[in-house]
Design a protein around this motif. Structure first.
Motif, mmCIF file in Angstrom:
data_model
loop_
_atom_site.group_PDB
_atom_site.id
_atom_site.type_symbol
_atom_site.label_atom_id
_atom_site.label_comp_id
_atom_site.label_asym_id
_atom_site.label_seq_id
_atom_site.Cartn_x
_atom_site.Cartn_y
_atom_site.Cartn_z
ATOM 1 N N ARG A 186 1.688 6.097 -7.023
ATOM 2 C CA ARG A 186 0.607 6.984 -7.507
ATOM 3 C C ARG A 186 1.028 8.451 -7.425
ATOM 4 N NH1 ARG A 186 -4.008 3.455 -4.788
ATOM 5 N NH2 ARG A 186 -4.511 2.157 -6.588
ATOM 6 N N GLN A 187 1.731 8.816 -6.359
ATOM 7 C CA GLN A 187 2.212 10.198 -6.229
ATOM 8 C C GLN A 187 3.200 10.525 -7.354
ATOM 9 O OE1 GLN A 187 3.786 10.512 -2.267
ATOM 10 N NE2 GLN A 187 1.780 10.931 -1.350
ATOM 11 N N SER A 244 1.011 3.836 -2.997
ATOM 12 C CA SER A 244 0.739 5.253 -2.759
ATOM 13 C C SER A 244 1.870 6.121 -3.315
ATOM 14 C CB SER A 244 0.552 5.503 -1.258
ATOM 15 O OG SER A 244 0.377 6.871 -1.025
ATOM 16 N N GLU A 245 3.106 5.690 -3.051
ATOM 17 C CA GLU A 245 4.264 6.436 -3.567
ATOM 18 C C GLU A 245 4.272 6.425 -5.100
ATOM 19 O OE1 GLU A 245 7.712 4.670 -1.774
ATOM 20 O OE2 GLU A 245 7.314 5.577 0.178
ATOM 21 N N GLU A 269 0.840 -1.209 0.000
ATOM 22 C CA GLU A 269 0.000 0.000 0.000
ATOM 23 C C GLU A 269 0.871 1.254 0.000
ATOM 24 O OE1 GLU A 269 -3.292 0.702 -0.328
ATOM 25 O OE2 GLU A 269 -3.432 -1.411 -0.841
ATOM 26 N N THR A 270 1.919 1.246 0.795
ATOM 27 C CA THR A 270 2.825 2.399 0.838
ATOM 28 C C THR A 270 3.520 2.557 -0.508
ATOM 29 O OG1 THR A 270 3.224 1.988 3.171
ATOM 30 C CG2 THR A 270 4.780 3.429 2.058
#
Length: 116
Positions: A28-29, A25-26, A21-22
């Motif tokens: 996606r950023q 998320s990274e 997930e982390t």
């Protein structure tokens, strides 16, 4: 790069691994940053294109105006030349008539002296 990151994000989502997930998320950023940079580059290119098109149109307009001015100047110079030629012809004819009249007077004066 964006496509590679999108593929990696899709792979992470499909894997559904814990702790990803982390990472997801990274990723996606990073994708958002890449997209924003791409959007900015596209806008900059569009602005450059518009600027180029405007400069090109101005150049063409200036060129057309310069050509029109050149044609106008040529026509004015030709008209002046024609006027000068006509004036010179009038002067030449007037000088010729004056010389003829003067000769006629001189001949009349000479004949008058001979008759005396």
């Amino acid at each position: 790069r964006v496509q590679e990151k999108e593929a990696a994000a899709a792979a992470l989502e499909q894997a559904g691994a814990e702790g990803s997930e982390t990472e997801l998320s990274e990723l996606r950023q990073e994708l958002d940053v890449e997209r924003q940079a791409g959007d900015h580059a596209v806008r900059a290119m569009q602005e450059l294109r518009q600027s180029f098109d405007a400069a090109s149109a101005q150049y063409k307009d200036d060129l057309a105006k310069a050509e029109a001015k050149r044609q106008e100047d040529l026509a004015a110079a030709d008209a002046t030349r024609q006027e000068d030629l006509a004036a010179a012809e009038v002067t030449r004819q007037a000088d010729r008539a004056t010389a003829g009249a003067q000769r006629t007077e001189e001949v009349a004066a000479a004949e008058a002296k001979l008759e005396e």
